[in-house]
Design a protein around this motif. Structure first.
Motif, PDB file in Angstrom:
ATOM      1  N   THR A 134       0.834  -1.201   0.000  1.00  0.00           N
ATOM      2  CA  THR A 134       0.000   0.000   0.000  1.00  0.00           C
ATOM      3  C   THR A 134       0.871   1.253   0.000  1.00  0.00           C
ATOM      4  O   THR A 134       2.065   1.208   0.307  1.00  0.00           O
ATOM      5  N   GLY A 135       0.262   2.384  -0.350  1.00  0.00           N
ATOM      6  CA  GLY A 135       0.985   3.651  -0.352  1.00  0.00           C
ATOM      7  C   GLY A 135       2.197   3.616  -1.263  1.00  0.00           C
ATOM      8  O   GLY A 135       3.266   4.112  -0.904  1.00  0.00           O
ATOM      9  N   LEU A 183      -4.205 -11.698  -8.040  1.00  0.00           N
ATOM     10  CA  LEU A 183      -3.228 -12.563  -7.383  1.00  0.00           C
ATOM     11  C   LEU A 183      -3.799 -13.910  -6.966  1.00  0.00           C
ATOM     12  O   LEU A 183      -3.064 -14.888  -6.862  1.00  0.00           O
ATOM     13  N   GLY A 184      -5.090 -13.939  -6.670  1.00  0.00           N
ATOM     14  CA  GLY A 184      -5.711 -15.177  -6.223  1.00  0.00           C
ATOM     15  C   GLY A 184      -5.409 -15.538  -4.783  1.00  0.00           C
ATOM     16  O   GLY A 184      -5.869 -16.562  -4.266  1.00  0.00           O
ATOM     17  N   GLY A 185      -4.665 -14.703  -4.114  1.00  0.00           N
ATOM     18  CA  GLY A 185      -4.275 -14.945  -2.725  1.00  0.00           C
ATOM     19  C   GLY A 185      -3.069 -14.092  -2.402  1.00  0.00           C
ATOM     20  O   GLY A 185      -2.602 -13.301  -3.233  1.00  0.00           O
ATOM     21  N   LEU A 186      -2.542 -14.252  -1.193  1.00  0.00           N
ATOM     22  CA  LEU A 186      -1.491 -13.356  -0.729  1.00  0.00           C
ATOM     23  C   LEU A 186      -0.489 -14.114   0.142  1.00  0.00           C
ATOM     24  O   LEU A 186      -0.860 -14.944   0.961  1.00  0.00           O
ATOM     25  N   ASP A 187       0.804 -13.809  -0.073  1.00  0.00           N
ATOM     26  CA  ASP A 187       1.872 -14.344   0.758  1.00  0.00           C
ATOM     27  C   ASP A 187       2.597 -13.254   1.533  1.00  0.00           C
ATOM     28  O   ASP A 187       3.178 -13.520   2.583  1.00  0.00           O
ATOM     29  N   ILE A 188       2.575 -12.027   0.999  1.00  0.00           N
ATOM     30  CA  ILE A 188       3.301 -10.899   1.588  1.00  0.00           C
ATOM     31  C   ILE A 188       2.387  -9.685   1.584  1.00  0.00           C
ATOM     32  O   ILE A 188       1.783  -9.350   0.560  1.00  0.00           O
ATOM     33  N   LEU A 189       2.290  -9.015   2.719  1.00  0.00           N
ATOM     34  CA  LEU A 189       1.488  -7.797   2.833  1.00  0.00           C
ATOM     35  C   LEU A 189       2.332  -6.724   3.502  1.00  0.00           C
ATOM     36  O   LEU A 189       2.813  -6.913   4.616  1.00  0.00           O
ATOM     37  N   VAL A 190       2.540  -5.619   2.792  1.00  0.00           N
ATOM     38  CA  VAL A 190       3.344  -4.519   3.317  1.00  0.00           C
ATOM     39  C   VAL A 190       2.492  -3.252   3.333  1.00  0.00           C
ATOM     40  O   VAL A 190       2.028  -2.792   2.289  1.00  0.00           O
ATOM     41  N   HIS A 191       2.281  -2.702   4.531  1.00  0.00           N
ATOM     42  CA  HIS A 191       1.544  -1.449   4.674  1.00  0.00           C
ATOM     43  C   HIS A 191       2.548  -0.308   4.750  1.00  0.00           C
ATOM     44  O   HIS A 191       3.105  -0.022   5.806  1.00  0.00           O
ATOM     45  N   GLY A 200       2.913 -16.732   5.673  1.00  0.00           N
ATOM     46  CA  GLY A 200       3.380 -15.533   4.991  1.00  0.00           C
ATOM     47  C   GLY A 200       3.953 -14.517   5.948  1.00  0.00           C
ATOM     48  O   GLY A 200       4.244 -14.820   7.105  1.00  0.00           O
ATOM     49  N   ALA A 201       4.105 -13.298   5.436  1.00  0.00           N
ATOM     50  CA  ALA A 201       4.755 -12.244   6.212  1.00  0.00           C
ATOM     51  C   ALA A 201       4.034 -10.922   6.007  1.00  0.00           C
ATOM     52  O   ALA A 201       3.595 -10.596   4.904  1.00  0.00           O
ATOM     53  N   VAL A 202       3.945 -10.170   7.103  1.00  0.00           N
ATOM     54  CA  VAL A 202       3.326  -8.851   7.106  1.00  0.00           C
ATOM     55  C   VAL A 202       4.332  -7.858   7.670  1.00  0.00           C
ATOM     56  O   VAL A 202       4.998  -8.152   8.677  1.00  0.00           O
ATOM     57  N   VAL A 203       4.441  -6.701   7.035  1.00  0.00           N
ATOM     58  CA  VAL A 203       5.251  -5.615   7.579  1.00  0.00           C
ATOM     59  C   VAL A 203       4.402  -4.359   7.632  1.00  0.00           C
ATOM     60  O   VAL A 203       3.805  -3.958   6.622  1.00  0.00           O
ATOM     61  N   HIS A 204       4.329  -3.755   8.800  1.00  0.00           N
ATOM     62  CA  HIS A 204       3.686  -2.453   8.967  1.00  0.00           C
ATOM     63  C   HIS A 204       4.783  -1.392   9.102  1.00  0.00           C
ATOM     64  O   HIS A 204       5.666  -1.533   9.960  1.00  0.00           O
ATOM     65  N   VAL A 205       4.728  -0.374   8.271  1.00  0.00           N
ATOM     66  CA  VAL A 205       5.709   0.703   8.355  1.00  0.00           C
ATOM     67  C   VAL A 205       5.208   1.746   9.348  1.00  0.00           C
ATOM     68  O   VAL A 205       4.201   2.416   9.113  1.00  0.00           O
TER      69      VAL A 205
END
Length: 252
Positions: A13-14, A70-78, A123-128
């Motif tokens: 995002t962003g 994408l059909g799904g998600l492995d990585i989400l970065v905000h 998967g992995a998530v990163v919040h900035v």
């Protein structure tokens, strides 16, 4: 060493400019199929959905694009964040300013997580976040700092809940980064204080305690840290905050 992320599906995002754009470029370079989202379309090619993640309609648009593209998600970065609130201290901030800061810097991530993470099996998530959660600047970024503090606390709880599911959640907290958003903040401080922009930069850095390394971070440097955290090289790292600020905030 560049680790391949071929086969991974990512959302950032962003991501039309600054740090978000650098993260998209870094993940794509590693082979991840990366969907970028922001209000305005960037110049570079690639998967993109135009949406305002600070609104419920915008979040729905992004979720639909993830499913279709994408059909799904492995990585989400905000990476979405920033402030458009005026200078002048706490008394200058209206309820509307506070709501805007919370929507941009906290609730956009909360809503997207709620919509997307239940379908992730790993998967992995990163919040900035930002070092301003610990060093708020009362004149120009109090609402932003408070919202980023809430994002960081929320991330800690999310990491603890999702770790048994195989989903890692980490926070990256930059200090001063040389971006258009930083330049806009400096311009607002300069206008509020009646000083020129170089003096406003000096005042901003001094308020943060200076940068021992002697320079702001580059968006590409933040992107490199994010890429590491979402990779298999960081497979045992979750629930942690990673500061990248040239030494402004002592963490050892």
């Amino acid at each position: 060493m560049t680790e391949t992320m071929i086969g991974r599906r990512a959302l950032v995002t962003g991501s039309s400019r600054g740090t978000g754009a650098a993260i998209v470029a870094r993940l794509r370079a590693a082979g991840a199929t990366t969907l970028a989202t922001a209000r305005s379309k960037p110049d570079r090619p690639g998967l993109f959905v135009s949406a305002d993640a600070t609104t419920t309609d915008g979040v729905s648009r992004i979720v639909d694009a993830v499913r279709q593209e994408l059909g799904g998600l492995d990585i989400l970065v905000h990476a979405l964040g920033g402030s458009e609130a005026p200078g002048g201290g706490f008394a200058a901030l209206t309820d509307e300013h506070w709501q805007d800061e919370l929507n941009r810097n906290l609730l956009a991530a909360v809503r997207l997580d709620r919509a997307l993470l239940p379908a992730m099996t790993a998967g992995a998530v990163v919040h900035v976040s930002s070092i301003q959660r610990r060093l708020p600047l009362p004149d120009g970024t109090l609402g932003y700092a408070a919202a980023k503090a809430a994002l960081t606390t929320y991330s800690k709880g999310l990491a603890r809940e999702l770790a048994p599911c195989g989903i890692r959640v980490n926070v990256v907290s930059p200090g001063a980064i040389q971006t258009e958003s930083a330049d806009a903040l400096v311009a607002r401080i300069a206008q509020a204080e009646g000083i020129d922009e170089p003096a406003a930069w000096d005042r901003l850095l001094a308020a943060l305690g200076g940068i021992p390394l002697g320079r702001p971070a580059l968006p590409e440097e933040v992107a490199e840290l994010v890429a590491f955290l979402v990779s298999d090289r960081a497979a045992a790292i979750t629930g942690a905050e990673h500061t990248i600020d040239g030494g402004t905030v002592p963490t050892i």
